[in-house]
Design a protein around this motif. Sequence first.
Motif, PDB file in Angstrom:
ATOM      1  N   ALA A   1       4.434  -2.608  -7.694  1.00 60.53           N
ATOM      2  CA  ALA A   1       4.390  -4.058  -7.478  1.00 60.53           C
ATOM      3  C   ALA A   1       4.585  -4.497  -6.034  1.00 60.53           C
ATOM      4  O   ALA A   1       4.575  -5.687  -5.764  1.00 60.53           O
ATOM      5  CB  ALA A   1       5.446  -4.727  -8.355  1.00 60.53           C
ATOM      6  N   VAL A   2       4.745  -3.573  -5.122  1.00 56.90           N
ATOM      7  CA  VAL A   2       4.976  -3.933  -3.718  1.00 56.90           C
ATOM      8  C   VAL A   2       3.838  -3.372  -2.863  1.00 56.90           C
ATOM      9  O   VAL A   2       3.144  -2.438  -3.277  1.00 56.90           O
ATOM     10  CB  VAL A   2       6.337  -3.391  -3.206  1.00 56.90           C
ATOM     11  CG1 VAL A   2       7.491  -4.019  -3.976  1.00 56.90           C
ATOM     12  CG2 VAL A   2       6.392  -1.876  -3.299  1.00 56.90           C
ATOM     13  N   PRO A   3       3.626  -3.936  -1.657  1.00 56.42           N
ATOM     14  CA  PRO A   3       2.573  -3.388  -0.789  1.00 56.42           C
ATOM     15  C   PRO A   3       2.802  -1.901  -0.517  1.00 56.42           C
ATOM     16  O   PRO A   3       3.937  -1.475  -0.290  1.00 56.42           O
ATOM     17  CB  PRO A   3       2.721  -4.201   0.501  1.00 56.42           C
ATOM     18  CG  PRO A   3       3.426  -5.455   0.106  1.00 56.42           C
ATOM     19  CD  PRO A   3       4.328  -5.065  -1.038  1.00 56.42           C
ATOM     20  N   HIS A   4       1.733  -1.115  -0.593  1.00 58.08           N
ATOM     21  CA  HIS A   4       1.825   0.327  -0.347  1.00 58.08           C
ATOM     22  C   HIS A   4       0.442   0.867  -0.009  1.00 58.08           C
ATOM     23  O   HIS A   4      -0.568   0.216  -0.255  1.00 58.08           O
ATOM     24  CB  HIS A   4       2.417   1.053  -1.560  1.00 58.08           C
ATOM     25  CG  HIS A   4       1.608   0.885  -2.810  1.00 58.08           C
ATOM     26  ND1 HIS A   4       1.620  -0.273  -3.555  1.00 58.08           N
ATOM     27  CD2 HIS A   4       0.736   1.715  -3.431  1.00 58.08           C
ATOM     28  CE1 HIS A   4       0.807  -0.144  -4.584  1.00 58.08           C
ATOM     29  NE2 HIS A   4       0.244   1.047  -4.529  1.00 58.08           N
ATOM     30  N   ASP A   5       0.418   2.057   0.536  1.00 52.86           N
ATOM     31  CA  ASP A   5      -0.814   2.737   0.901  1.00 52.86           C
ATOM     32  C   ASP A   5      -1.450   3.297  -0.371  1.00 52.86           C
ATOM     33  O   ASP A   5      -0.840   4.120  -1.063  1.00 52.86           O
ATOM     34  CB  ASP A   5      -0.501   3.851   1.896  1.00 52.86           C
ATOM     35  CG  ASP A   5      -1.717   4.623   2.354  1.00 52.86           C
ATOM     36  OD1 ASP A   5      -2.859   4.226   2.035  1.00 52.86           O
ATOM     37  OD2 ASP A   5      -1.522   5.645   3.050  1.00 52.86           O
TER      38      ASP A   5
ATOM     39  N   SER B   1      -3.149  -8.056  -0.508  1.00 53.38           N
ATOM     40  CA  SER B   1      -4.175  -7.334   0.243  1.00 53.38           C
ATOM     41  C   SER B   1      -3.900  -5.835   0.235  1.00 53.38           C
ATOM     42  O   SER B   1      -2.753  -5.404   0.195  1.00 53.38           O
ATOM     43  CB  SER B   1      -4.194  -7.811   1.697  1.00 53.38           C
ATOM     44  OG  SER B   1      -4.477  -9.179   1.753  1.00 53.38           O
ATOM     45  N   VAL B   2      -4.976  -5.068   0.260  1.00 52.57           N
ATOM     46  CA  VAL B   2      -4.867  -3.620   0.405  1.00 52.57           C
ATOM     47  C   VAL B   2      -5.760  -3.184   1.557  1.00 52.57           C
ATOM     48  O   VAL B   2      -6.788  -3.813   1.835  1.00 52.57           O
ATOM     49  CB  VAL B   2      -5.261  -2.845  -0.875  1.00 52.57           C
ATOM     50  CG1 VAL B   2      -4.320  -3.147  -2.008  1.00 52.57           C
ATOM     51  CG2 VAL B   2      -6.686  -3.115  -1.273  1.00 52.57           C
ATOM     52  N   THR B   3      -5.359  -2.125   2.200  1.00 53.26           N
ATOM     53  CA  THR B   3      -6.152  -1.521   3.260  1.00 53.26           C
ATOM     54  C   THR B   3      -6.442  -0.093   2.833  1.00 53.26           C
ATOM     55  O   THR B   3      -5.560   0.589   2.311  1.00 53.26           O
ATOM     56  CB  THR B   3      -5.366  -1.528   4.584  1.00 53.26           C
ATOM     57  OG1 THR B   3      -5.028  -2.885   4.903  1.00 53.26           O
ATOM     58  CG2 THR B   3      -6.180  -0.934   5.705  1.00 53.26           C
ATOM     59  N   LEU B   4      -7.680   0.335   3.044  1.00 50.98           N
ATOM     60  CA  LEU B   4      -8.006   1.699   2.672  1.00 50.98           C
ATOM     61  C   LEU B   4      -9.083   2.252   3.579  1.00 50.98           C
ATOM     62  O   LEU B   4      -9.834   1.508   4.211  1.00 50.98           O
ATOM     63  CB  LEU B   4      -8.465   1.773   1.210  1.00 50.98           C
ATOM     64  CG  LEU B   4      -9.804   1.129   0.894  1.00 50.98           C
ATOM     65  CD1 LEU B   4     -10.752   2.166   0.336  1.00 50.98           C
ATOM     66  CD2 LEU B   4      -9.581   0.034  -0.128  1.00 50.98           C
ATOM     67  N   GLU B   5      -9.130   3.554   3.626  1.00 50.98           N
ATOM     68  CA  GLU B   5     -10.203   4.253   4.319  1.00 50.98           C
ATOM     69  C   GLU B   5     -11.345   4.386   3.325  1.00 50.98           C
ATOM     70  O   GLU B   5     -11.171   4.973   2.262  1.00 50.98           O
ATOM     71  CB  GLU B   5      -9.732   5.642   4.770  1.00 50.98           C
ATOM     72  CG  GLU B   5      -8.657   5.622   5.824  1.00 50.98           C
ATOM     73  CD  GLU B   5      -9.175   5.083   7.152  1.00 50.98           C
ATOM     74  OE1 GLU B   5     -10.365   5.297   7.479  1.00 50.98           O
ATOM     75  OE2 GLU B   5      -8.383   4.433   7.859  1.00 50.98           O
TER      76      GLU B   5
END
Length: 185
Positions: A80-84, A106-110
């Motif tokens: 439930a928290v921001p994570h990779d 938001s999520v960031t990914l390769e």
Amino acid sequence: MRALGAGPGTRVAVAGLGGLGHLAVKLAVALGAETTVISRSAGKAADATRLGARELLVSSDPRQLAAARDRFDVVIDTIAVPHDIGPYLRLVALDGTLCQVGHLGSVTLETLDLLVGRKKLTSAGSGGRTGTAAMLDFCARNGITADVEVVPSARVNEVLDRLSRNDVRYRFVLDLADLDQEAAS
């Protein structure tokens, strides 16, 4: 999970064994999937087994993550928290799916993590009234309920303190019956 093809012959991993995660494990097991729990520590291994998972994968152990690379048809991310999310995508098998249900930001990914292995990233919203009714019927037929701790509302401050320390398995329910007793006094 049905939309993702979870069932007999599929390998499902559930990342996070909290309020959403424990239900995801119960649902995956009831659907007949080989189910694994992914947690930051080995401390939830007994809970994972009790819920029907075959094993616990420790996400803070690089060797365990490397050994599980490309292993799961479906990974349900309930954190439930921001994570990779990269490490979880790397656990997804060829043509498999990472389903994000925990963190709603938001999520960031390769994108290479998606490209290699034709992996998919999705989320799970409401299935609508019909889908919700079908899920509730499935839960009723399979005895699936949320694990809750019922606490009198007079102890709400204790509950809030425990929530801040992440000391709950897996949901609190405040029993408001003590409010009726106070009103009658």
